[in-house]
Scaffold this active site. Structure first.
Site, PDB file in Angstrom:
ATOM      1  N   GLU A 168      -6.254 -10.701  -0.673  1.00  0.00           N
ATOM      2  CA  GLU A 168      -7.024 -10.462   0.558  1.00  0.00           C
ATOM      3  C   GLU A 168      -8.518 -10.394   0.261  1.00  0.00           C
ATOM      4  OE1 GLU A 168      -5.463  -7.084   2.731  1.00  0.00           O
ATOM      5  OE2 GLU A 168      -3.390  -7.586   2.195  1.00  0.00           O
ATOM      6  N   GLU A 174       0.802  -1.227   0.000  1.00  0.00           N
ATOM      7  CA  GLU A 174       0.000   0.000   0.000  1.00  0.00           C
ATOM      8  C   GLU A 174       0.839   1.284   0.000  1.00  0.00           C
ATOM      9  OE1 GLU A 174      -2.743  -0.356   3.263  1.00  0.00           O
ATOM     10  OE2 GLU A 174      -3.373  -2.368   2.689  1.00  0.00           O
TER      11      GLU A 174
HETATM   12  O1  G3I Z   1      -2.950  -7.353  19.303  1.00  0.00           O
HETATM   13  C1  G3I Z   1      -3.759  -6.324  19.883  1.00  0.00           C
HETATM   14  C2  G3I Z   1      -4.262  -6.753  21.230  1.00  0.00           C
HETATM   15  O2  G3I Z   1      -3.171  -6.926  22.087  1.00  0.00           O
HETATM   16  C3  G3I Z   1      -5.233  -5.687  21.758  1.00  0.00           C
HETATM   17  O3  G3I Z   1      -5.788  -6.128  22.946  1.00  0.00           O
HETATM   18  C4  G3I Z   1      -6.338  -5.424  20.749  1.00  0.00           C
HETATM   19  C5  G3I Z   1      -7.274  -4.315  21.206  1.00  0.00           C
HETATM   20  O4  G3I Z   1      -7.952  -3.748  20.120  1.00  0.00           O
HETATM   21  O5  G3I Z   1      -5.756  -5.037  19.537  1.00  0.00           O
HETATM   22  C6  G3I Z   1      -4.921  -6.028  18.968  1.00  0.00           C
HETATM   23  O6  G3I Z   1      -4.395  -5.562  17.778  1.00  0.00           O
HETATM   24  C7  G3I Z   1      -5.295  -5.556  16.686  1.00  0.00           C
HETATM   25  C8  G3I Z   1      -4.694  -6.422  15.579  1.00  0.00           C
HETATM   26  O7  G3I Z   1      -5.488  -6.336  14.409  1.00  0.00           O
HETATM   27  C9  G3I Z   1      -4.599  -7.891  15.980  1.00  0.00           C
HETATM   28  O8  G3I Z   1      -5.849  -8.387  16.278  1.00  0.00           O
HETATM   29  C10 G3I Z   1      -5.443  -4.132  16.204  1.00  0.00           C
HETATM   30  O9  G3I Z   1      -6.129  -3.356  17.166  1.00  0.00           O
HETATM   31  C11 G3I Z   1      -6.197  -4.099  14.893  1.00  0.00           C
HETATM   32  O10 G3I Z   1      -6.158  -2.766  14.370  1.00  0.00           O
HETATM   33  C12 G3I Z   1      -5.559  -5.030  13.885  1.00  0.00           C
HETATM   34  O11 G3I Z   1      -6.320  -4.990  12.715  1.00  0.00           O
HETATM   35  C13 G3I Z   1      -5.716  -5.551  11.578  1.00  0.00           C
HETATM   36  C14 G3I Z   1      -5.535  -4.487  10.515  1.00  0.00           C
HETATM   37  O12 G3I Z   1      -4.968  -5.064   9.334  1.00  0.00           O
HETATM   38  C15 G3I Z   1      -4.619  -3.363  10.963  1.00  0.00           C
HETATM   39  O13 G3I Z   1      -4.708  -2.300  10.071  1.00  0.00           O
HETATM   40  C16 G3I Z   1      -6.614  -6.639  11.041  1.00  0.00           C
HETATM   41  O14 G3I Z   1      -6.692  -7.716  11.996  1.00  0.00           O
HETATM   42  C17 G3I Z   1      -6.088  -7.160   9.708  1.00  0.00           C
HETATM   43  O15 G3I Z   1      -7.047  -7.998   9.132  1.00  0.00           O
HETATM   44  C18 G3I Z   1      -5.848  -6.000   8.758  1.00  0.00           C
HETATM   45  O16 G3I Z   1      -5.283  -6.521   7.588  1.00  0.00           O
HETATM   46  C19 G3I Z   1      -5.017  -5.592   6.531  1.00  0.00           C
HETATM   47  C20 G3I Z   1      -3.850  -6.141   5.741  1.00  0.00           C
HETATM   48  O17 G3I Z   1      -2.763  -6.423   6.576  1.00  0.00           O
HETATM   49  C21 G3I Z   1      -3.443  -5.175   4.630  1.00  0.00           C
HETATM   50  N1  G3I Z   1      -4.572  -4.842   3.782  1.00  0.00           N
HETATM   51  C22 G3I Z   1      -5.767  -4.381   4.494  1.00  0.00           C
HETATM   52  C23 G3I Z   1      -6.190  -5.377   5.565  1.00  0.00           C
HETATM   53  C24 G3I Z   1      -7.452  -4.945   6.235  1.00  0.00           C
HETATM   54  O18 G3I Z   1      -7.255  -3.748   6.935  1.00  0.00           O
END
Ligand code: G3I
Length: 418
Positions: A276, A147
């Site tokens: 994805e 990205e």
């Molecule tokens: O690990 C922490 C945890 O310790 C905490 O308690 C919790 C509280 O909210 O957050 C956890 O982290 C989260 C992480 O996922 C793991 O679950 C983050 O808040 C959350 O923002 C994060 O979201 C991920 C996101 O990327 C981040 O931008 C999504 O799971 C994941 O599916 C998403 O994937 C992205 C690709 O990598 C790139 N393309 C877009 C796609 C969707 O956004």
């Protein structure tokens, strides 16, 4: 006779619908995979992965913030579990990702971390070398830069305008984006190529699947990288929606545009991976039968387009079941975007195949384009063929075509020439 034909038809339907996506994909030479967060728990998650998918990718465990816990420390526990799970089952393993503007380690994202451009390149090289060395022989293709382009009307990250605040890339900022210099992209690919020449290198992005301004910018990036032998695959994320939406242009898609874009990307000599995939729909109010049918048809169409394009080798969904999907958390009132339903507990727990699953299955069954058995072997990319003409910072490379203001800097320090 009519009765017989109908009976035969029913028999055929009964037989074919028993074939899993994995079985069908294996026979058609395509990788069908899923992003996962927790193989091993619950057990049914593994069962579904084993039964339905021949590919796997870490949803979060392999990202910069998960892996590089300090400037000199790495943590591989979570990523190892998923990668080893895939390797043990002969799956096509995707690496996701190295350079992204999100999910960075806190030491890197801290405002007090402001290394020089040279130091940033040194750190980037160390990071890529260490992680690729750790996983050597296990990863088939790897998203090196993720990205780098912001949404339409914004341009390269860091952009200006409406999305600037949440779309800045610290990698770009630290390496001279102020002068429209985006050579961090070439450099990351060059470091990766040198670190492991058996891995297919991917540029991965979203909202560039069809035609349009962002799609053109991504095309120019991969075209430049390809001409230097630095990229092998274009990763098209495919976070789509169907149906009435108020969520803006993000995720809208026109199938005929995908066909056109896939053709021009394939003509560059690139492989295409759909990395994805999810197709979200409105969940509040609950979707009606017509909307669900549209979604099912969306999945079917997408898989059909991929199967019809020989360069399209992978179809990965971003998650297995709706309960673990990122969609509802990011798009309020939208969801149910994956192939399996929400169930993730119970005794025994089960994931039910949805209409979306049947849509993908129908596309696989319908194709006459059998490409032979899926090959999963890692291949060696001759280093010499790709490494000629640029140093580890990508310094001998020509001006990127997408930015007329691009400035080539001449002050190469000797330590980057190794
Ligand atoms: O690990 C922490 C945890 O310790 C905490 O308690 C919790 C509280 O909210 O957050 C956890 O982290 C989260 C992480 O996922 C793991 O679950 C983050 O808040 C959350 O923002 C994060 O979201 C991920 C996101 O990327 C981040 O931008 C999504 O799971 C994941 O599916 C998403 O994937 C992205 C690709 O990598 C790139 N393309 C877009 C796609 C969707 O956004």
């Amino acid at each position: 006779m009519k009765h017989l034909l109908i009976s035969l038809g029913l028999v055929v339907v009964a037989q074919t619908s028993a074939q899993t996506l994995k079985t069908l994909a294996d026979a058609r030479g395509i990788h069908i995979g899923a992003a996962v967060t927790f193989p091993g728990s619950p057990a049914v998650y593994d069962t579904t992965l084993n039964r339905e998918f021949n590919g796997i990718v870490c949803e979060n465990a392999m990202k910069f913030g998960s892996i590089m816990t300090g400037e000199n420390s790495f943590s591989y526990t979570g990523a190892d579990a998923i990668v080893n799970f895939g390797v043990a089952r002969g799956m096509f393993v995707r690496g996701h990702n190295f350079l992204w503007h999100k999910q960075m380690p806190s030491w890197f994202s801290s405002t007090s971390y402001t290394p020089s451009r040279d130091s940033t390149f040194r750190m980037m090289k160390k990071y890529i070398n260490a992680v690729m060395t750790h996983f050597k022989g296990k990863i088939n293709e790897w998203d090196i830069v993720n990205e780098a382009v912001a949404r339409d009307s914004v341009g390269m990250r860091p952009g200006t305008g409406a999305f600037a605040a949440d779309q800045n890339s610290k990698w770009a900022l630290l390496t001279d984006a102020a002068n429209h210099n985006y050579d961090y992209i070439d450099s990351a690919f060059a470091y990766a190529r040198r670190a492991d020449s058996t891995v297919l290198l991917v540029y991965n992005d979203y909202d560039c699947e069809g035609m349009g301004k962002k799609s053109n910018m991504v095309y120019n990036i991969v075209s430049g990288l390809k001409s230097k032998g630095l990229v092998d695959v274009i990763g098209l994320q495919c976070h789509f929606y169907v149906g009435p939406s108020t969520s803006g242009s993000n995720g809208a898609w026109v199938p005929s545009e995908l066909v056109t874009n896939f053709q021009r990307l394939a003509a560059l000599g690139l492989r295409i991976s759909l990395t994805e995939v999810d197709v979200r729909i409105q969940t509040s109010p609950a979707p009606d039968a017509a909307l669900l049918a549209l979604q099912r048809d969306g999945y079917k169409t997408l898989m059909s387009i991929c199967l019809a394009q020989p360069a399209c080798k992978s179809f990965f969904t971003w998650g297995v079941n709706d309960a673990q999907s990122w969609v509802p958390g990011s798009f309020s009132g939208y969801g149910v975007a994956l192939l399996f339903d929400n169930t993730s507990s119970g005794s025994p727990a089960t994931f039910t195949r949805k209409g979306t699953y049947l849509g993908v299955q129908e596309a696989l069954l319908a194709t006459t384009n059998l490409r032979g058995l899926r090959a999963n072997g890692l291949r060696l990319i001759p280093l010499d063929a790709h490494s000629r003409g640029f140093d580890l910072r990508g310094r001998n490379l020509s001006v990127f075509p997408y930015n007329p203001n691009f400035v080539i800097r001449k002050s190469i320090t000797s330590q980057h020439k190794q």
